[in-house]
Motif scaffolding. Structure first.
Motif, PDB file in Angstrom:
ATOM      1  N   VAL A  53       0.843  -1.197   0.000  1.00 19.00           N
ATOM      2  CA  VAL A  53       0.000   0.000   0.000  1.00 19.00           C
ATOM      3  C   VAL A  53       0.880   1.250   0.000  1.00 19.00           C
ATOM      4  O   VAL A  53       0.607   2.220  -0.715  1.00 19.00           O
ATOM      5  N   HIS A  54       1.981   1.197   0.746  1.00 20.72           N
ATOM      6  CA  HIS A  54       2.906   2.330   0.843  1.00 20.72           C
ATOM      7  C   HIS A  54       3.515   2.697  -0.516  1.00 20.72           C
ATOM      8  O   HIS A  54       3.775   3.874  -0.775  1.00 20.72           O
ATOM      9  N   VAL A  55       3.729   1.719  -1.385  1.00 20.37           N
ATOM     10  CA  VAL A  55       4.417   1.969  -2.667  1.00 20.37           C
ATOM     11  C   VAL A  55       3.515   1.790  -3.889  1.00 20.37           C
ATOM     12  O   VAL A  55       3.970   1.937  -5.027  1.00 20.37           O
ATOM     13  N   GLN A  56       2.238   1.479  -3.697  1.00 16.09           N
ATOM     14  CA  GLN A  56       1.388   1.094  -4.822  1.00 16.09           C
ATOM     15  C   GLN A  56       1.278   2.176  -5.896  1.00 16.09           C
ATOM     16  O   GLN A  56       1.210   1.863  -7.093  1.00 16.09           O
ATOM     17  N   ALA A 142      14.512   2.916  -0.669  1.00 16.30           N
ATOM     18  CA  ALA A 142      14.749   2.853   0.780  1.00 16.30           C
ATOM     19  C   ALA A 142      13.523   3.214   1.606  1.00 16.30           C
ATOM     20  O   ALA A 142      13.564   3.146   2.841  1.00 16.30           O
ATOM     21  N   SER A 143      12.426   3.590   0.983  1.00 15.29           N
ATOM     22  CA  SER A 143      11.235   3.988   1.715  1.00 15.29           C
ATOM     23  C   SER A 143      10.534   2.780   2.330  1.00 15.29           C
ATOM     24  O   SER A 143      10.425   1.722   1.716  1.00 15.29           O
ATOM     25  N   ARG A 144      10.081   2.964   3.554  1.00 14.07           N
ATOM     26  CA  ARG A 144       9.271   1.970   4.254  1.00 14.07           C
ATOM     27  C   ARG A 144       8.173   2.726   4.993  1.00 14.07           C
ATOM     28  O   ARG A 144       8.347   3.905   5.323  1.00 14.07           O
ATOM     29  N   GLU A 149      11.188   8.327   4.368  1.00 13.16           N
ATOM     30  CA  GLU A 149      11.931   8.371   3.102  1.00 13.16           C
ATOM     31  C   GLU A 149      10.905   8.481   1.981  1.00 13.16           C
ATOM     32  O   GLU A 149       9.871   7.803   2.001  1.00 13.16           O
ATOM     33  N   PRO A 150      11.181   9.314   0.976  1.00 11.08           N
ATOM     34  CA  PRO A 150      10.220   9.422  -0.123  1.00 11.08           C
ATOM     35  C   PRO A 150      10.180   8.151  -0.971  1.00 11.08           C
ATOM     36  O   PRO A 150      11.196   7.471  -1.135  1.00 11.08           O
ATOM     37  N   VAL A 151       9.012   7.850  -1.509  1.00 11.08           N
ATOM     38  CA  VAL A 151       8.851   6.713  -2.411  1.00 11.08           C
ATOM     39  C   VAL A 151       9.226   7.202  -3.814  1.00 11.08           C
ATOM     40  O   VAL A 151       8.503   8.002  -4.403  1.00 11.08           O
ATOM     41  N   THR A 152      10.361   6.728  -4.315  1.00  9.31           N
ATOM     42  CA  THR A 152      10.864   7.177  -5.615  1.00  9.31           C
ATOM     43  C   THR A 152      11.072   6.025  -6.599  1.00  9.31           C
ATOM     44  O   THR A 152      11.187   6.266  -7.795  1.00  9.31           O
ATOM     45  N   GLY A 153      11.180   4.799  -6.090  1.00  8.47           N
ATOM     46  CA  GLY A 153      11.494   3.671  -6.955  1.00  8.47           C
ATOM     47  C   GLY A 153      12.940   3.673  -7.420  1.00  8.47           C
ATOM     48  O   GLY A 153      13.304   2.947  -8.344  1.00  8.47           O
ATOM     49  N   ARG A 154      13.792   4.456  -6.771  1.00  6.40           N
ATOM     50  CA  ARG A 154      15.155   4.707  -7.243  1.00  6.40           C
ATOM     51  C   ARG A 154      15.947   3.447  -7.537  1.00  6.40           C
ATOM     52  O   ARG A 154      16.517   3.293  -8.624  1.00  6.40           O
TER      53      ARG A 154
END
Length: 186
Positions: A53-56, A142-144, A149-154
């Motif tokens: 849900v955090h990264v969807q 690195a986002s959790r 941490e921003p959700v970037t998909g880096r």
């Protein structure tokens, strides 16, 4: 929820074949469905896990951003839908529609595909090159939930961009962390 890291399948492993129904279209999706793609991202996700849900929304952006870049993407849910009804095919289909997924979202009812990939958690990411050899497995970024941490998909985007440009993918890879796959009782 059991906090679980990805198993970090050995780099160079061949992509296991699969044949699964897409919960959106009803079509059968296989490894060969992506035969003409230079890269293939296989994501094990689900609807209810707070880590997914955090990264969807970033997963939906990945689908849009790489749609025209010769990269195949497929999402697979292998959770036991009987005991976790949020992860039923109907609810997965609703999730795909709500988020505008631009890739197939398959349901692995037998859980054989998750076992073949040694998937351990949701989300769990496996990136294969044009020869379908594993070049990246690990975290989106690195986002959790709760770590600010921003959700970037880096991390995943860097690996995908490397494959698509013919550059080597860094071997410095961090495991994904998420909820354990909800295995059926044996």
């Amino acid at each position: 929820m059991v906090l679980t890291p990805s198993t970090m399948l050995a780099l160079g492993s061949p992509a296991p074949d699969f044949q699964l129904p897409d919960v959106v279209s009803g079509d059968t999706v296989t490894l060969d469905s992506f035969a003409n793609k230079e890269a293939l991202l296989v994501m094990f996700i689900c609807r209810h896990c707070p880590f997914v849900v955090h990264v969807q929304e970033e997963l939906a952006r990945l689908g849009s951003d790489y749609r025209n870049r010769n990269a195949g993407i497929v999402a697979i849910s292998s959770n036991d839908a009987e005991n976790y009804p949020d992860d039923s095919p109907a609810n997965l289909k609703a999730m795909a529609a709500e988020l505008g997924f631009a890739f197939p979202y398959c349901y692995d009812e037998s859980q054989k595909v998750a076992r073949a990939y040694k998937a351990a958690c949701t989300p769990d990411f496996f990136l294969f090159d044009g020869q379908r050899e594993l070049v990246y497995r690990g975290q989106l970024d690195a986002s959790r939930p709760g770590n600010n941490e921003p959700v970037t998909g880096r991390d995943l985007r860097e690996a995908m961009d490397a494959v698509l440009s013919g550059a080597p993918v860094s071997n410095d890879q961090t495991p994904s962390i998420g909820c354990n796959i909800k295995w059926k009782a044996a």
